[in-house]
Design a protein around this motif. Structure first.
Motif, mmCIF file in Angstrom:
data_model
loop_
_atom_site.group_PDB
_atom_site.id
_atom_site.type_symbol
_atom_site.label_atom_id
_atom_site.label_comp_id
_atom_site.label_asym_id
_atom_site.label_seq_id
_atom_site.Cartn_x
_atom_site.Cartn_y
_atom_site.Cartn_z
ATOM 1 N N UNK A 57 14.214 19.201 39.925
ATOM 2 C CA UNK A 57 13.233 19.764 39.428
ATOM 3 C C UNK A 57 12.676 20.474 38.773
ATOM 4 N N UNK A 58 13.242 20.384 37.811
ATOM 5 C CA UNK A 58 12.931 21.438 36.598
ATOM 6 C C UNK A 58 12.347 20.265 35.450
ATOM 7 N N UNK A 59 12.371 19.377 35.214
ATOM 8 C CA UNK A 59 11.945 17.999 34.423
ATOM 9 C C UNK A 59 10.475 17.872 35.143
ATOM 10 N N UNK A 60 9.676 18.089 36.408
ATOM 11 C CA UNK A 60 8.996 18.185 37.479
ATOM 12 C C UNK A 60 8.285 18.820 37.620
ATOM 13 N N UNK A 61 8.914 20.367 36.774
ATOM 14 C CA UNK A 61 7.865 21.445 36.943
ATOM 15 C C UNK A 61 7.634 21.634 38.928
ATOM 16 N N UNK A 62 8.791 21.573 39.117
ATOM 17 C CA UNK A 62 9.186 22.369 40.071
ATOM 18 C C UNK A 62 9.531 23.526 40.140
ATOM 19 N N UNK A 63 9.241 24.759 40.396
ATOM 20 C CA UNK A 63 10.048 26.302 40.394
ATOM 21 C C UNK A 63 10.618 26.786 41.744
ATOM 22 N N UNK A 64 9.664 26.647 42.522
ATOM 23 C CA UNK A 64 10.755 27.052 44.089
ATOM 24 C C UNK A 64 10.720 25.995 45.357
ATOM 25 N N UNK A 65 11.637 25.841 45.469
ATOM 26 C CA UNK A 65 11.578 24.970 47.032
ATOM 27 C C UNK A 65 12.182 25.628 48.178
ATOM 28 N N UNK A 66 12.159 24.695 49.338
ATOM 29 C CA UNK A 66 12.720 25.291 49.985
ATOM 30 C C UNK A 66 13.445 24.038 50.552
ATOM 31 N N UNK A 75 -1.839 8.948 38.529
ATOM 32 C CA UNK A 75 -1.051 8.211 37.268
ATOM 33 C C UNK A 75 0.475 8.725 36.671
ATOM 34 N N UNK A 76 0.513 9.655 36.438
ATOM 35 C CA UNK A 76 1.413 10.756 36.889
ATOM 36 C C UNK A 76 2.441 10.766 36.818
ATOM 37 N N UNK A 77 3.721 11.212 36.122
ATOM 38 C CA UNK A 77 4.872 11.840 36.836
ATOM 39 C C UNK A 77 5.595 12.983 36.242
ATOM 40 N N UNK A 78 7.060 12.457 36.268
ATOM 41 C CA UNK A 78 7.697 13.313 34.957
ATOM 42 C C UNK A 78 6.961 14.120 34.064
ATOM 43 N N UNK A 79 6.771 12.701 32.907
ATOM 44 C CA UNK A 79 6.445 12.200 32.029
ATOM 45 C C UNK A 79 5.248 13.600 31.691
ATOM 46 N N UNK A 80 4.517 13.437 32.800
ATOM 47 C CA UNK A 80 3.197 14.930 32.643
ATOM 48 C C UNK A 80 4.151 15.974 31.949
ATOM 49 N N UNK A 81 5.128 16.688 32.587
ATOM 50 C CA UNK A 81 5.309 18.455 32.258
ATOM 51 C C UNK A 81 6.026 18.062 31.078
#
Ligand code: GUN
Ligand code: ZN
Length: 448
Positions: free
Chosen positions: A131-140, A422-428
């Motif tokens: 999650x953090x590698x993808x910039x996700x800081x809140x999840x349900x 075009x972006x993915x985890x590498x963009x974070x």
């Protein structure tokens, strides 16, 4: 993700994008704020300043460390994911089945392994790291039927300072025996978990009847009673995801007017309800969701992967009765942790409904829009003083192709659209949680 937390940096500087309101209602010009050289300063996990560097610098102590990101960066609020199953991370990308067969063939066997708390912890750590590698800081988050699957996730999330909602799955029928609870047992266990975790730091509880087919009316009733006792909690479940599922619900609940009515008559419709999917909802159901202040979690990668359908976001948001819509990855039926990849599929789902989702609207959905669906837009989802300092720093040239494509980009809208296509985890390149740097893409590997 660093093992030892880096101390709060105090402030970061670079191009920034945020939203001050809902562009679906008020238009992008009135709600999207782009700063070419901004500073976000924070203290004790909360943003203290946000604005053009030239203005903000004058207000900061001269010795405050400011971490600088280059002109190809974009500082955004941390992304939110309003619907995800952490126990399904070990079985993402399971071949060949639509929803009901997929649940039996792949999901329930994967969730069985959570009888072991040590295993749950291992998966929870992997889930939060990704999650953090993808910039996700809140999840349900959906856990499993095992209460300790919730403890494991909350323990790990708390150690990282994350704002997360989660709950124990309630299932007392139409599931393998070792994954079933009972109406009373599920109520008692959920209540214990609420008492232990809800409102502790940044943690929030979600009462989680999996979906109508796996709960008896008695269990739905008990879940509704618990939610009435604790309306500060979320209530999350699935609705109208696939045609076969909807037909089954009709058979199981012949006296209900429609799928939403099954939940509604058991006290499971209201503010802080988050319904996953909602691909095939009727006009009447959407109108009731609007009136109730409930939300839909739009999970496009999952809806395409399971062949469930193309959610019509424009219809859900229709101006005369807009329903709150958040974005969900729905791992492991969803196929990517990346919110950019999820936006890519959200664009295609909208296109199949003759609606072109603009990049500005999409970035709103990924941040403040999902925060609004979760009713926490006063805490996270945008960059402004008083907001919690959850931040994703994007690299707008994260791959050779994206860097090459960005040479031909003439506007911010175009640049954002290239990122979501075009972006993915590498963009974070960096993720901050309450002001702490928790992921740094280019950090040297930690030596054992
Ligand atoms: N419906 C009930 N359970 C599930 C689940 O785990 N994933 C998805 N996509 N749909 C569901
Ligand atoms: Zn789901």
């Amino acid at each position: 993700m660093a093992d030892t937390p880096t101390p709060p940096v105090g402030a970061i500087r670079g191009p920034a994008l945020t939203f001050t309101g809902d562009p679906f209602q008020h238009g992008l010009a009135a709600t999207m704020r782009h700063e070419t050289d901004a500073i976000v300063a924070f203290e004790a996990g909360v943003v203290t300043h946000f604005g053009p560097a030239a203005d903000v610098l004058a207000q900061l102590p001269p010795d405050l460390p400011v971490r600088r990101y280059g002109p190809d960066a974009l500082i955004c609020a941390g992304f939110l994911d309003s619907h995800v199953h952490y126990p399904q991370v070990p079985m993402i990308g399971a071949f060949g089945a639509q929803l009901l067969d997929w649940l039996n063939a792949h999901t329930f066997p994967a969730e069985r392994r959570f009888a072991d708390k040590a295993y749950a912890r291992t998966v929870a750590k992997a889930f939060l790291r990704e999650s953090l590698r993808n910039g996700v800081t809140t999840s349900c988050v959906y856990c499993t039927v095992h209460p300790h699957s919730v403890d494991a996730l909350f323990e790990e999330a708390e150690a990282l300072g994350l704002r997360i909602a989660a709950g124990k799955v309630l299932m007392d029928r139409n599931a393998p025996e070792d994954l079933r609870d009972t109406a009373q047992g599920g109520y008692d266990e959920s209540k214990r978990l609420i008492d232990a975790w809800s409102g502790r730091g940044r943690l929030m509880y979600a009462i989680t009847p999996r979906f109508a087919p796996t709960s008896t009316p008695a269990q739905l009733e008990a879940a509704g009673a618990l939610w009435a006792e604790r309306p500060d909690c979320y209530m999350q479940t699935h609705i109208s995801e696939s045609p076969a599922e909807i037909a089954w619900v009709k058979e199981l609940f012949p006296h209900s007017a429609d799928y939403l009515d099954v939940y509604d008559r058991h006290g499971l419709c209201g503010p802080r309800a988050i319904y996953g999917h909602g691909v095939h909802l009727s006009e009447g159901e959407l109108a009731r969701m609007h009136a109730a202040g409930a939300a839909i979690a739009h999970c496009p990668t999952s809806n395409f992967f399971l062949g469930s359908g193309a959610f019509n976001i424009a219809r859900a948001l229709r101006a005369d009765r807009p329903v709150r819509v958040g974005l969900g990855t729905d791992l492991g039926a969803g196929t990517s942790f990346s919110i950019l990849a999820t936006l890519n599929e959200a664009y295609k789902a909208a296109q199949l409904n003759q609606y072109a989702l603009s990049a500005g609207h999409a970035f709103y959905l990924a941040t403040r829009g999902t925060a609004r669906a979760m009713r926490i837009e006063d805490k996270v989802g945008s960059l402004a003083p008083g907001m919690e300092a959850d931040i994703a720093v994007l690299d707008l040239k994260s791959t050779p192709l994206i860097a090459f494509r960005m040479e031909s980009v003439a506007s911010l809208e175009e640049a954002l659209f290239v990122q979501m296509t075009l972006g993915d985890d590498r963009a974070v390149q960096a993720t901050y949680v309450a002001g702490e740097l928790r992921h740094e893409r280019d950090a040297p590997p930690i030596k054992p």
